[in-house]
Scaffold this active site. Sequence first.
Site, PDB file in Angstrom:
ATOM      1  N   ASP A 190      15.927  -5.734   3.356  1.00 54.88           N
ATOM      2  CA  ASP A 190      14.296  -4.861   3.954  1.00 54.88           C
ATOM      3  C   ASP A 190      14.012  -4.825   4.970  1.00 54.88           C
ATOM      4  O   ASP A 190      14.548  -4.688   5.763  1.00 54.88           O
ATOM      5  CB  ASP A 190      14.282  -6.959   4.066  1.00 54.88           C
ATOM      6  CG  ASP A 190      12.778  -7.931   3.717  1.00 54.88           C
ATOM      7  OD1 ASP A 190      12.297  -6.300   3.314  1.00 54.88           O
ATOM      8  OD2 ASP A 190      12.512  -8.403   3.526  1.00 54.88           O
ATOM      9  N   ASN A 232       1.130  -0.569   4.252  1.00 57.14           N
ATOM     10  CA  ASN A 232      -0.308  -0.821   2.521  1.00 57.14           C
ATOM     11  C   ASN A 232      -1.403  -1.846   3.702  1.00 57.14           C
ATOM     12  O   ASN A 232      -2.400  -0.997   2.523  1.00 57.14           O
ATOM     13  CB  ASN A 232       0.911  -2.300   2.269  1.00 57.14           C
ATOM     14  CG  ASN A 232       1.433  -2.101   0.542  1.00 57.14           C
ATOM     15  OD1 ASN A 232       1.958  -0.960   0.573  1.00 57.14           O
ATOM     16  ND2 ASN A 232       2.538  -2.522   0.534  1.00 57.14           N
ATOM     17  N   HIS A 237      -1.728   1.166  -0.505  1.00 57.95           N
ATOM     18  CA  HIS A 237      -0.810   0.114  -1.861  1.00 57.95           C
ATOM     19  C   HIS A 237      -0.328   2.473  -1.853  1.00 57.95           C
ATOM     20  O   HIS A 237       1.388   2.040  -2.328  1.00 57.95           O
ATOM     21  CB  HIS A 237      -1.353   0.525  -3.236  1.00 57.95           C
ATOM     22  CG  HIS A 237      -1.274  -1.268  -2.714  1.00 57.95           C
ATOM     23  ND1 HIS A 237      -0.226  -2.300  -2.021  1.00 57.95           N
ATOM     24  CD2 HIS A 237      -2.327  -2.061  -2.373  1.00 57.95           C
ATOM     25  CE1 HIS A 237      -0.434  -3.190  -2.167  1.00 57.95           C
ATOM     26  NE2 HIS A 237      -2.387  -3.543  -1.884  1.00 57.95           N
ATOM     27  N   ASP A 281       3.626   3.261  -2.218  1.00 59.01           N
ATOM     28  CA  ASP A 281       5.246   3.487  -3.080  1.00 59.01           C
ATOM     29  C   ASP A 281       5.426   4.975  -3.043  1.00 59.01           C
ATOM     30  O   ASP A 281       6.210   4.880  -2.958  1.00 59.01           O
ATOM     31  CB  ASP A 281       3.894   4.076  -4.407  1.00 59.01           C
ATOM     32  CG  ASP A 281       2.870   2.321  -4.663  1.00 59.01           C
ATOM     33  OD1 ASP A 281       3.254   1.491  -4.530  1.00 59.01           O
ATOM     34  OD2 ASP A 281       2.087   2.752  -5.573  1.00 59.01           O
ATOM     35  N   ASP A 338       9.399  -4.100  -1.185  1.00 60.19           N
ATOM     36  CA  ASP A 338      10.212  -3.489   0.021  1.00 60.19           C
ATOM     37  C   ASP A 338      11.769  -4.210   0.348  1.00 60.19           C
ATOM     38  O   ASP A 338      12.185  -3.056   0.627  1.00 60.19           O
ATOM     39  CB  ASP A 338       9.328  -3.527   1.144  1.00 60.19           C
ATOM     40  CG  ASP A 338       9.694  -5.121   1.645  1.00 60.19           C
ATOM     41  OD1 ASP A 338      10.144  -5.659   0.739  1.00 60.19           O
ATOM     42  OD2 ASP A 338       8.994  -5.311   3.030  1.00 60.19           O
TER      43      ASP A 338
END
Length: 585
Positions: free
Chosen positions: A403, A411, A416, A420, A446
């Site tokens: 994680d 973000n 975003h 990405d 994530d």
Amino acid sequence: MARTRSLPSNHRLPTRARWVLALGFVGMFVLMLFLTGVGLRSLNESQARLERITGEHLRKMLLVADMRNAARERTISLQRMILLADPIDLEEQFNHFTRRGGEFADRRLMLLELSLGEVERELLKKQGLLTGIAVPLQHRVVELARARRYREAHQLLTLRAIPAQDRVFAVLQQLYELQEQRNERTLRTAHIEYRIARIWVIGLSAATLLLGFLIAYIVVREYRNNDRVLREEKERAQVTLHSLAEAVIRTDAGGRVEYMNPVAERLTGWPGEVAAGRPLTEVFRILHDTSREPAEDPVSIATAVGTTVTDSGDIVLLTRGGHEYAIEHSATPVRNEEGEAIGAVVVFRDVTDVRALGRELVHQATHDPMTGMLNRREFENRAQQYLDSSRLADRVGALLYMDLDLFKAVNDTCGHLAGDELLKQLSILIRRRVRREDVLARMGGDEFAVLLQDCPPEKSAEIAEGLRRTVHDFRFVWEDRTIDIGASIGVVHVSADSGDMNDVFRSADVACRIAKEEGRNRVHTYQPDDLNVSSREREINWVQRIRQAIQHDGFVLYGQWIRPLSRGRGLATHCEVLIRLRDSA
């Protein structure tokens, strides 16, 4: 001056002889008229019979071709319905699918109304049985596509519906080739009858002097017209064969090419006149797509088994110019009336686009579109397979659950698009740190997972630490900002004693959460005897229950009044509001 004398009466032909001669000429004339009438009538009947038979064969061939086209259009509609997301487009394809089914049934009824032989009726009966198997599968694919269960629909289509439809195609191909053989046999028979009749008529005509020559001239002219009709009918049959969408190659008994239609010439790269007389294996070069090994000669197999053989696997055709086409092909032996093999017919078609589309659909169903890694479902399938094999072969591996730390901040601060791009770049770095045999997936958001196959605990710990350092040392640059992130990694060993797959994933998730709680950016290996694990699991379970209750409206508001026991001044009545969680029981 000499004078011409008339013959004496006793030098003239007797009346009886003149009558006999006259009757002889009249009889000859009547005989010639009779012969002419009989000859012309025979020619007309032969021509009419030939036109009727060839017309009937051509009509049957066209009806069979229409049935194949309708069936093929239904298969294409099914493939499109799997790809369409718009309900209007999906309904339009379903209507198209239904119309083609009606056309197929209409052509079959029209074919049954024609004069059919025993073999033709047996083939149609066999086709009906196979269609009865294929149609329910197709309708099930439609139901799955309408229910948006595209993966199940695609699997049912490729694994069962299309093979079932191919068997229908094979029977239709046999019916088509049967009509072609009968048409050619009719043409040969008519040509032989024509030669015999021509000799007979010309011989009698020559014996009857001038009238015989005249009758012979008429008969020859009529027969030339008949021959022209035969050539035209043959050309029509040839045009019908040329207009087929499939490629067709006909060989002789020795496996040498006799005929190729234009589609076969285009796909193989061989002109028909150049390929004629060459071995089929030189013109029709096929390989297995995965192993690149040469495939067996389909004509040899069909001749050996004595029936049609079909191959719709991973076969590719290597053209004369070095290009490749993915194909599906079938080979059918051709036998004479005595049952001797006199050749074979190979039918194949280009399925490059269809096969590429199938591979693309499989890839989309099993991979994450952003990073190109496996998605969660496919990763769980691979992990389950490895867990099953570990119980049989005593294999040891590890599951890494990773994680990203502070990913939400990326973000929130950069947007975003930045998040990405960060995931894409990290996926490239992670791929470089794992082994080729390991399985890597993006589990969502994530979160990533790695299945280390046949990896001892020491090596799995080394790989996990390497991944942590890779993410920690990575500097993500977005516009004028440089962002540092980390990764919390939970490691759980996978072996025959690991329990079921839910236990493995739950343990990995717990280990990952412990790594976060211990300060983030670290690796934690799951220990079953850890005293704090059970409490953390309960906390995690409560967090999950609370989230589910919020999403599914699982909380209930209660109120209770609080009133003073005495009625003193300044004491007011209150209401206490409580929120309670519904019991799942």
